[in-house]
Design a protein around this motif. Structure first.
Motif, PDB file in Angstrom:
ATOM      1  N   LEU A 168       3.008 -16.721 174.593  1.00 16.37           N
ATOM      2  CA  LEU A 168       3.457 -15.911 175.721  1.00 16.37           C
ATOM      3  C   LEU A 168       2.466 -16.115 176.860  1.00 16.37           C
ATOM      4  O   LEU A 168       1.284 -15.799 176.714  1.00 16.37           O
ATOM      5  N   ASP A 169       2.923 -16.654 177.958  1.00 15.29           N
ATOM      6  CA  ASP A 169       2.086 -16.925 179.123  1.00 15.29           C
ATOM      7  C   ASP A 169       0.811 -17.674 178.745  1.00 15.29           C
ATOM      8  O   ASP A 169      -0.284 -17.381 179.228  1.00 15.29           O
ATOM      9  N   GLY A 170       0.921 -18.605 177.810  1.00 15.29           N
ATOM     10  CA  GLY A 170      -0.200 -19.448 177.431  1.00 15.29           C
ATOM     11  C   GLY A 170      -1.055 -18.940 176.281  1.00 15.29           C
ATOM     12  O   GLY A 170      -1.922 -19.650 175.807  1.00 15.29           O
ATOM     13  N   THR A 171      -0.848 -17.708 175.808  1.00 14.00           N
ATOM     14  CA  THR A 171      -1.621 -17.187 174.680  1.00 14.00           C
ATOM     15  C   THR A 171      -0.757 -17.160 173.432  1.00 14.00           C
ATOM     16  O   THR A 171       0.395 -16.726 173.477  1.00 14.00           O
ATOM     17  N   SER A 172      -1.313 -17.613 172.323  1.00 14.16           N
ATOM     18  CA  SER A 172      -0.595 -17.659 171.057  1.00 14.16           C
ATOM     19  C   SER A 172      -0.405 -16.246 170.498  1.00 14.16           C
ATOM     20  O   SER A 172      -1.281 -15.393 170.644  1.00 14.16           O
ATOM     21  N   LEU A 173       0.728 -15.998 169.862  1.00  8.62           N
ATOM     22  CA  LEU A 173       1.048 -14.678 169.333  1.00  8.62           C
ATOM     23  C   LEU A 173       0.830 -14.616 167.830  1.00  8.62           C
ATOM     24  O   LEU A 173       1.021 -15.601 167.130  1.00  8.62           O
ATOM     25  N   ASP A 174       0.444 -13.434 167.365  1.00  2.00           N
ATOM     26  CA  ASP A 174       0.262 -13.205 165.935  1.00  2.00           C
ATOM     27  C   ASP A 174       1.528 -12.583 165.357  1.00  2.00           C
ATOM     28  O   ASP A 174       2.080 -11.642 165.919  1.00  2.00           O
TER      29      ASP A 174
END
Length: 148
Positions: free
Chosen positions: A84-90
Motif C-alpha cells: 500500500l503506497d509502497g509499504t508492504s502489508l502484514d
C-alpha cells in the motif's frame, strides 16, 4: 526441443487505486436522515426527540464527509506480497461479498484495517484483475491433502 519458446509463470503486478466511494458517502448521509425520522416517529418527549434527530443528521453528515475526505491510495498485488503506497502489508486477506471486495490487513502499528472496493470505485475489469492477481498471490494448498 531447442527451438521452443520459454514461458514464464510469473505474472505482472496488479496495480489498483482505492478512492473514497461517493455511493457509500451518500448512503451514510441517508442513514442519518432515516435515523432522524425514526427518532421523530418514536414516542420520546418532543424536546429529546428533536435533539436526537439533529444529532443523527449531524453524525450521518460527519461520517459522509469523513469518507469523502479519505486520501486515495495505491495498491500493488504481486506474487507473494501486497503493498500500500509502497509499504508492504502484514497478513492481508481478501474477501468477496458479491460485487464488493473487502481487503483486511494490519498496518505498521499492528492495528486491523480494511478497505472496501464498491462497484462504483472498481469496475468489472478491475475486479477481474484483482481476482486473478489474488489467486496467484495466495499459496496453493498442500497437494497431499487427500488420503492415500
Amino acid at each position: 526441443m531447442p527451438t521452443s519458446t520459454r514461458s514464464s509463470n510469473a505474472s505482472a503486478p496488479c496495480r489498483l487505486d482505492w478512492r473514497p466511494s461517493r455511493a457509500l458517502a451518500g448512503a451514510l448521509a441517508l442513514i442519518g436522515l432515516l435515523a432522524a425520522g425514526a427518532v421523530l416517529a418514536s414516542e420520546l418527549p418532543s424536546p429529546m426527540s428533536w435533539l436526537l434527530a439533529v444529532g443523527a443528521v449531524l453524525y450521518g453528515a460527519w461520517l459522509a464527509r469523513r469518507e469523502l475526505r479519505t486520501a486515495p491510495q495505491r495498491w500493488v498485488v504481486e506474487t507473494g506480497a501486497v503493498s500500500l503506497d509502497g509499504t508492504s502489508l502484514d497478513a492481508p486477506s481478501l474477501q468477496w461479498r458479491g460485487p464488493l471486495a473487502v481487503l483486511r490487513y494490519r498496518d505498521g502499528a499492528g492495528r486491523l484495517r480494511h478497505r472496501v472496493w464498491w462497484p462504483g470505485s472498481l469496475d468489472a475489469a478491475g475486479r477481474r484483475e484483482l481476482r486473478l492477481a489474488w489467486a496467484v498471490q495466495t499459496p496453493t494448498p498442500d497437494p497431499r491433502s487427500m488420503a492415500p
